[in-house]
Design a protein around this motif. Sequence first.
Motif, PDB file in Angstrom:
ATOM      1  N   ARG A 248       0.879  -1.151  -0.066  1.00  0.00           N
ATOM      2  CA  ARG A 248      -0.107  -0.054   0.025  1.00  0.00           C
ATOM      3  C   ARG A 248       0.840   1.208  -0.031  1.00  0.00           C
ATOM      4  O   ARG A 248       0.702   2.280  -0.807  1.00  0.00           O
ATOM      5  CB  ARG A 248      -0.905  -0.109   1.172  1.00  0.00           C
ATOM      6  N   LEU A 249       1.821   1.316   0.781  1.00  0.00           N
ATOM      7  CA  LEU A 249       2.746   2.361   0.921  1.00  0.00           C
ATOM      8  C   LEU A 249       3.594   2.782  -0.562  1.00  0.00           C
ATOM      9  O   LEU A 249       3.723   3.783  -1.047  1.00  0.00           O
ATOM     10  CB  LEU A 249       4.016   2.109   1.884  1.00  0.00           C
ATOM     11  N   ALA A 250       3.979   1.467  -1.140  1.00  0.00           N
ATOM     12  CA  ALA A 250       4.450   1.674  -2.395  1.00  0.00           C
ATOM     13  C   ALA A 250       3.673   2.277  -3.253  1.00  0.00           C
ATOM     14  O   ALA A 250       4.070   2.988  -4.263  1.00  0.00           O
ATOM     15  CB  ALA A 250       5.192   0.412  -3.022  1.00  0.00           C
ATOM     16  N   ILE A 251       2.397   1.695  -3.520  1.00  0.00           N
ATOM     17  CA  ILE A 251       1.530   2.277  -4.508  1.00  0.00           C
ATOM     18  C   ILE A 251       1.086   3.788  -4.246  1.00  0.00           C
ATOM     19  O   ILE A 251       1.303   4.333  -5.222  1.00  0.00           O
ATOM     20  CB  ILE A 251       0.343   1.451  -4.500  1.00  0.00           C
ATOM     21  N   LYS A 252       0.889   4.096  -3.028  1.00  0.00           N
ATOM     22  CA  LYS A 252       0.174   5.395  -2.621  1.00  0.00           C
ATOM     23  C   LYS A 252       1.512   6.487  -2.863  1.00  0.00           C
ATOM     24  O   LYS A 252       0.803   7.494  -3.391  1.00  0.00           O
ATOM     25  CB  LYS A 252      -0.237   5.387  -1.331  1.00  0.00           C
ATOM     26  N   HIS A 253       2.844   6.066  -2.536  1.00  0.00           N
ATOM     27  CA  HIS A 253       3.746   7.122  -2.762  1.00  0.00           C
ATOM     28  C   HIS A 253       4.725   6.898  -4.027  1.00  0.00           C
ATOM     29  O   HIS A 253       5.848   7.455  -3.814  1.00  0.00           O
ATOM     30  CB  HIS A 253       4.538   7.174  -1.347  1.00  0.00           C
ATOM     31  N   ASP A 254       4.195   5.956  -4.852  1.00  0.00           N
ATOM     32  CA  ASP A 254       5.022   5.787  -5.997  1.00  0.00           C
ATOM     33  C   ASP A 254       6.384   5.283  -5.696  1.00  0.00           C
ATOM     34  O   ASP A 254       7.298   5.888  -6.307  1.00  0.00           O
ATOM     35  CB  ASP A 254       4.900   6.980  -7.033  1.00  0.00           C
ATOM     36  N   ALA A 255       6.626   4.483  -4.723  1.00  0.00           N
ATOM     37  CA  ALA A 255       7.882   4.052  -4.410  1.00  0.00           C
ATOM     38  C   ALA A 255       8.259   2.619  -5.146  1.00  0.00           C
ATOM     39  O   ALA A 255       7.375   2.034  -5.549  1.00  0.00           O
ATOM     40  CB  ALA A 255       7.833   3.881  -2.935  1.00  0.00           C
ATOM     41  N   GLU A 256       9.555   2.365  -5.073  1.00  0.00           N
ATOM     42  CA  GLU A 256      10.087   1.128  -5.512  1.00  0.00           C
ATOM     43  C   GLU A 256       9.884   0.159  -4.308  1.00  0.00           C
ATOM     44  O   GLU A 256      10.055   0.625  -3.048  1.00  0.00           O
ATOM     45  CB  GLU A 256      11.449   1.132  -5.934  1.00  0.00           C
ATOM     46  N   LEU A 257       9.398  -1.114  -4.549  1.00  0.00           N
ATOM     47  CA  LEU A 257       9.202  -2.032  -3.507  1.00  0.00           C
ATOM     48  C   LEU A 257      10.255  -3.107  -3.735  1.00  0.00           C
ATOM     49  O   LEU A 257      10.275  -3.807  -4.666  1.00  0.00           O
ATOM     50  CB  LEU A 257       7.646  -2.705  -3.704  1.00  0.00           C
ATOM     51  N   MET A 258      11.018  -3.418  -2.693  1.00  0.00           N
ATOM     52  CA  MET A 258      11.941  -4.466  -2.770  1.00  0.00           C
ATOM     53  C   MET A 258      11.948  -5.231  -1.560  1.00  0.00           C
ATOM     54  O   MET A 258      11.690  -4.718  -0.479  1.00  0.00           O
ATOM     55  CB  MET A 258      13.416  -3.866  -2.805  1.00  0.00           C
ATOM     56  N   SER A 259      12.133  -6.564  -1.802  1.00  0.00           N
ATOM     57  CA  SER A 259      12.330  -7.632  -0.755  1.00  0.00           C
ATOM     58  C   SER A 259      13.725  -7.143   0.037  1.00  0.00           C
ATOM     59  O   SER A 259      14.850  -6.748  -0.454  1.00  0.00           O
ATOM     60  CB  SER A 259      12.172  -8.993  -0.988  1.00  0.00           C
ATOM     61  N   CYS A 260      13.948  -7.329   1.473  1.00  0.00           N
ATOM     62  CA  CYS A 260      15.091  -7.521   2.019  1.00  0.00           C
ATOM     63  C   CYS A 260      15.373  -8.393   3.166  1.00  0.00           C
ATOM     64  O   CYS A 260      14.491  -8.716   3.868  1.00  0.00           O
ATOM     65  CB  CYS A 260      15.157  -5.979   2.762  1.00  0.00           C
TER      66      CYS A 260
END
Length: 294
Positions: free
Chosen positions: A215-227
């Motif tokens: 949700r954060l990645a979608i809402k703020h146009d962020a890259e989403l990566m596993s870590c």
Amino acid sequence: MNPMIDAVRFWSIRRLERALSVNALYHWSILSANLRSAFHRPFRKSPPPIVFPPCFEIPTPIAADRLERRHLYLNRVIEQLPDRLGTEKWIVRCEIRGLEFLQRAKRNGKPVVLAFCHFGPYWLLRFWLRAHGIPAATLRSGLAETRAEHRRRTDRLSPFPEWPTAFYKDQLADAVKFLLAGNPLLVALDYRAGKQIEVPVENNCTFRMAAGAIRLAIKHDAELMSCVLIDKGEWRYRIEIGKPAPREMLTPDSDWTLAGRHLMNELLPHYRKYPKQCSRALVESFRERCATRV
């Protein structure tokens, strides 16, 4: 632990670290951890074996490691030294794979959400990332006022003191500002509260995933990566940063399970390789799908 004893231990470790090599400090810490573990063991019941779901491809339960508490104590020593991990004698003990994904996002001016699970000494992720010059912070449950004093003490010593090392539910606006400033925000996937999704994985299993990172990645146009932080033993670690989720998986109309499946495809191989580093909560987030009734 008694706050006074905790403070004495904290400053004793820091004094020893300045005087000893890492190997010498490690062997001193093993002795201390063994004594603490031996003291606590008679008062604790042995935990039941961990039963892994079919996607792990481990046919029999694995007994909880007798030395699990000792490992915990050893990794807690690292937590006392956030300002020292970037020095020459420490930084070589933690490699990062996938750093180019973070660097590319920074060049492109993209915020980054790092999705992790309770695997290995996960709480050290933000410290090792900061030691490598990456001002990461963790989004946590609960309220900021509940943060323990020993954590506040290490916060004050961490690199990038202008940014907190953790944000709580009542600090979500500040966490978003941190994220939009170009700093990686660590968000747990195996957190049990909030919006949950069922993500299909291999061998007829699903993973119950907290949707906050997506949700954060979608809402703020962020890259989403596993870590993930892997404990290689004797205070040697490896951070694995996965490939970013494709942008088409992170649109307002996208199916969230697609991004969730991408994350699990990146993470599951590490969990399979190091199953003893999986927390019980992480393993219990996986479940076998029921057979479809005809």
